[in-house]
Design a protein around this motif. Sequence first.
Motif, PDB file in Angstrom:
ATOM      1  N   ARG A 236      10.976   9.330 -13.095  1.00  0.00           N
ATOM      2  CA  ARG A 236      10.133   8.500 -13.969  1.00  0.00           C
ATOM      3  C   ARG A 236       9.862   7.132 -13.333  1.00  0.00           C
ATOM      4  NH1 ARG A 236      11.487   4.633 -17.167  1.00  0.00           N
ATOM      5  NH2 ARG A 236      13.707   5.184 -17.095  1.00  0.00           N
ATOM      6  N   ASN A 239       7.565   7.498 -10.331  1.00  0.00           N
ATOM      7  CA  ASN A 239       6.189   7.739 -10.759  1.00  0.00           C
ATOM      8  C   ASN A 239       5.524   6.445 -11.218  1.00  0.00           C
ATOM      9  OD1 ASN A 239       4.183   9.818 -11.077  1.00  0.00           O
ATOM     10  ND2 ASN A 239       4.340   9.474 -13.285  1.00  0.00           N
ATOM     11  N   GLU A 240       6.273   5.611 -11.924  1.00  0.00           N
ATOM     12  CA  GLU A 240       5.736   4.320 -12.383  1.00  0.00           C
ATOM     13  C   GLU A 240       5.397   3.428 -11.203  1.00  0.00           C
ATOM     14  OE1 GLU A 240       8.726   2.759 -14.943  1.00  0.00           O
ATOM     15  OE2 GLU A 240       8.219   4.066 -16.646  1.00  0.00           O
ATOM     16  N   ARG A 241       6.285   3.413 -10.219  1.00  0.00           N
ATOM     17  CA  ARG A 241       6.040   2.571  -9.045  1.00  0.00           C
ATOM     18  C   ARG A 241       4.834   3.053  -8.256  1.00  0.00           C
ATOM     19  NH1 ARG A 241      10.841   1.517  -5.233  1.00  0.00           N
ATOM     20  NH2 ARG A 241       9.268   0.100  -4.411  1.00  0.00           N
ATOM     21  N   MET A 242       4.676   4.372  -8.124  1.00  0.00           N
ATOM     22  CA  MET A 242       3.527   4.894  -7.389  1.00  0.00           C
ATOM     23  C   MET A 242       2.225   4.603  -8.124  1.00  0.00           C
ATOM     24  SD  MET A 242       4.770   8.438  -5.526  1.00  0.00           S
ATOM     25  CE  MET A 242       5.427   9.221  -6.980  1.00  0.00           C
ATOM     26  N   GLU A 243       2.267   4.644  -9.453  1.00  0.00           N
ATOM     27  CA  GLU A 243       1.074   4.306 -10.239  1.00  0.00           C
ATOM     28  C   GLU A 243       0.712   2.832 -10.042  1.00  0.00           C
ATOM     29  OE1 GLU A 243       1.841   5.377 -14.256  1.00  0.00           O
ATOM     30  OE2 GLU A 243       1.538   7.538 -13.923  1.00  0.00           O
ATOM     31  N   ASP A 244       1.745   1.981  -9.993  1.00  0.00           N
ATOM     32  CA  ASP A 244       1.509   0.553  -9.754  1.00  0.00           C
ATOM     33  C   ASP A 244       0.860   0.326  -8.392  1.00  0.00           C
ATOM     34  OD1 ASP A 244       2.554  -0.137 -12.181  1.00  0.00           O
ATOM     35  OD2 ASP A 244       4.555  -0.638 -11.409  1.00  0.00           O
ATOM     36  N   GLU A 245       1.354   1.060  -7.374  1.00  0.00           N
ATOM     37  CA  GLU A 245       0.791   0.916  -6.037  1.00  0.00           C
ATOM     38  C   GLU A 245      -0.659   1.369  -5.998  1.00  0.00           C
ATOM     39  OE1 GLU A 245       1.963  -0.398  -3.093  1.00  0.00           O
ATOM     40  OE2 GLU A 245       3.472  -1.181  -4.452  1.00  0.00           O
ATOM     41  N   GLN A 246      -0.971   2.432  -6.743  1.00  0.00           N
ATOM     42  CA  GLN A 246      -2.350   2.925  -6.774  1.00  0.00           C
ATOM     43  C   GLN A 246      -3.270   1.910  -7.441  1.00  0.00           C
ATOM     44  OE1 GLN A 246      -3.327   5.732  -5.202  1.00  0.00           O
ATOM     45  NE2 GLN A 246      -5.407   5.038  -5.666  1.00  0.00           N
ATOM     46  N   GLU A 247      -2.769   1.256  -8.492  1.00  0.00           N
ATOM     47  CA  GLU A 247      -3.558   0.212  -9.149  1.00  0.00           C
ATOM     48  C   GLU A 247      -3.830  -0.946  -8.201  1.00  0.00           C
ATOM     49  OE1 GLU A 247      -1.840  -1.089 -12.807  1.00  0.00           O
ATOM     50  OE2 GLU A 247      -1.816   0.918 -13.691  1.00  0.00           O
TER      51      GLU A 247
END
Length: 541
Positions: A236, A239-247
Motif C-alpha cells: 500500500r 503504491n502511494e509513493r509510486m502514484e506520487d511520483e507519477q503526479e
Amino acid sequence: MQQFSGKSVCKGMAYGPVTVLRSPKQHIRHDKIWDVKAELERVNSAVECARKELQSLYERASQEIGISGGEIFQVHRMILEDEEYLKAVRHTIQTEMVNAEYAVEFTSERYGDMFFRMKDDYMRARAMDIKDVSDRLLRVLNGREDTRRSLDEPAIIVADDLSPSETMGFCREKVLAFVTVRGSTNSHTAILARLMNIPALVGVPVDLGEIQDGIRAFVDGFEGMVTFEPDEDVYRKANERMEDEQEKLCLFQKLKGKESITPGGKRILICANIGSVRDVERALENDAEGIGLFRSEFLYLGRKDFPTEEEQFQAYRQAAQQMAGKEVIIRTLDMGADKQAEYFGLGREENPAMGFRAIRICLKQPEILKTQLRALLRAAVYGNISVIYPMIISVEEVKRIFEIAQEVREELESKRIPYRYPRQGVMIETPAAVMVSDELARLVDFFSIGTNDLTQYTLAVDRQNEKLCDFYDPHHKAIMRMIRIVTEHAHKYGKKVGICGELGADTSLTEEFVRMGIDELSVVPSMVLKLRKIVRELKDD
C-alpha cells in the motif's frame, strides 16, 4: 516478505513480477584438430561476425539511449580487434592444435586474470569487458544467434551480475528495474541503466536460489531497497509513493517553457549533457535551456581514421541550428583513458586515467586541435556555440591553446572563410585547475566543473572500482570547498561557472549549489524539469 538493501544506481521505483536471470556457462569443447588453417578461418569469420554485431549494438544503443551508451560497445569492439588478444588466440590454436572455442576460452581466462591482477583499477575493470567480448565470440563460434532476451510481460530483472551486452539485450520497454548481487555504481552496466532511466540496485545480498520467477517485488531506487513479496502494508505504501511520483512527472510537463528561477529572482540555467547530434532532440523534448556539455568524442569513435573538418563542421552546425539560439557548449575531444581509437596510436598505459588524454593529445599533436577548431569556428556562424577545453592543469596550457586558436583564425581569414570566434571556457576537473582557478578566470570566458573526474582525482579513488565504492564520496567536504573556491574566483572576474558532472543532477545538493552562486547546472535531459521544479520552489534567505 524479504527485504534487502543495496547501492542505488538509478533512482526511481518499480513494482512487478520478478524474472531471475540465470546465465548458463557455455560448454566449451576441447578438441584436437588437424586442419589449423581451417580453424584460423573459423576465428576470422567469427571475429567479423562479432564485429558487425557490436557495430549494430553501438548504433542501437546510440539511438535509444545516446552516444554515451554506444561508446561502451566501441570499447568492446576495440578489445575484439586488439592484435595481442587475437594473436594469443591464433597462437594457442597453432601450438596446441586445439579448436577455436577452446583457444578463445583459454585466452579469455588468461587475459581476464591478468587484467584483474593489475594494480591499476581501470585496467582491472577491463576484465569484465574481455569476458563479455569472449562470450560473444564463443557464441558466434557455436552458431548461436545474438537475440534480444524476450519477456512475456514487464518484469524486474534479478541477476548475479549483468554484462553490458546482457543489459542491452532486453527490450527496454519490458524492463521495470534491475537488481544485481554484484557490480558497482560506476560499472558499464550501471551507466547503461542510468542512460536507460531504469531503476537499478547493485550489491544486493540476495540468494538467487531462493528467488522464484513470477513473485512480486518492489524496488525503491531512492532508498536503495528491494522487497520481495511485500506484505499488504508495504504494498500500500509503495503504491502511494509510486502514484506520487507519477503526479510529479505530470507536474514537470507543466514547467515546460518556464524559467528556472527562484522565488527571490535568482536565475539558474538548467542545460543538458549530450553525446551526439541525435541527443539534441532529447534535450529539446525536456525543454533544456541550452547544451551545457556536448561531448565531441562521438565523431572520433568507431572509425579507422580522423573525422574530416567538413564532417565535424556539419555536426556542430546542425546542433547549433537545432538549438535555435540557445547556447551549445562543445567540449574539444576528450580521447584517451576509456575512450580509445586505434588510429590515435595512444598505446597501453599503466595509469590511463592520468595519462595521455584530452587536451594533452591536442597540445602534443596540434593539427588535431586545429582541425576541430576550424570546424567549430565555422559552425559558430550558424548558432550560439561556445568551446570548452578538458583536463586543464595550468595557465600555460590555456595560453598555448589560445595561440593555436589565433593561428586558426588567421588561417580562416586568409582564405576568406566565414567564421565567428566563440566564447572560450575550460573544464575544472583537476585539483591543479582548482588551485589556479583565480588565474584561469582572468583568461577564459567561463568555467564548467566536471565533478566526476574532480572527485576521482581529489580523493585518489577510481570511481569504476566496485571495491572502492565506500571510499568514493562525491559529497566529501573537500569537493564542496573546491566548488565554492572555483565559483568565488569565477565571479571575482565576472565569469560564469557551471557544473556538468553527475553532482549537477544530485537534487540533495541543488539548494547548496544555488546558494554558492553556481550559474548553470548541466545534466542528463531527463533531469532538466525535475531540477527546474526544485529551483522554482527554493526558499531564498
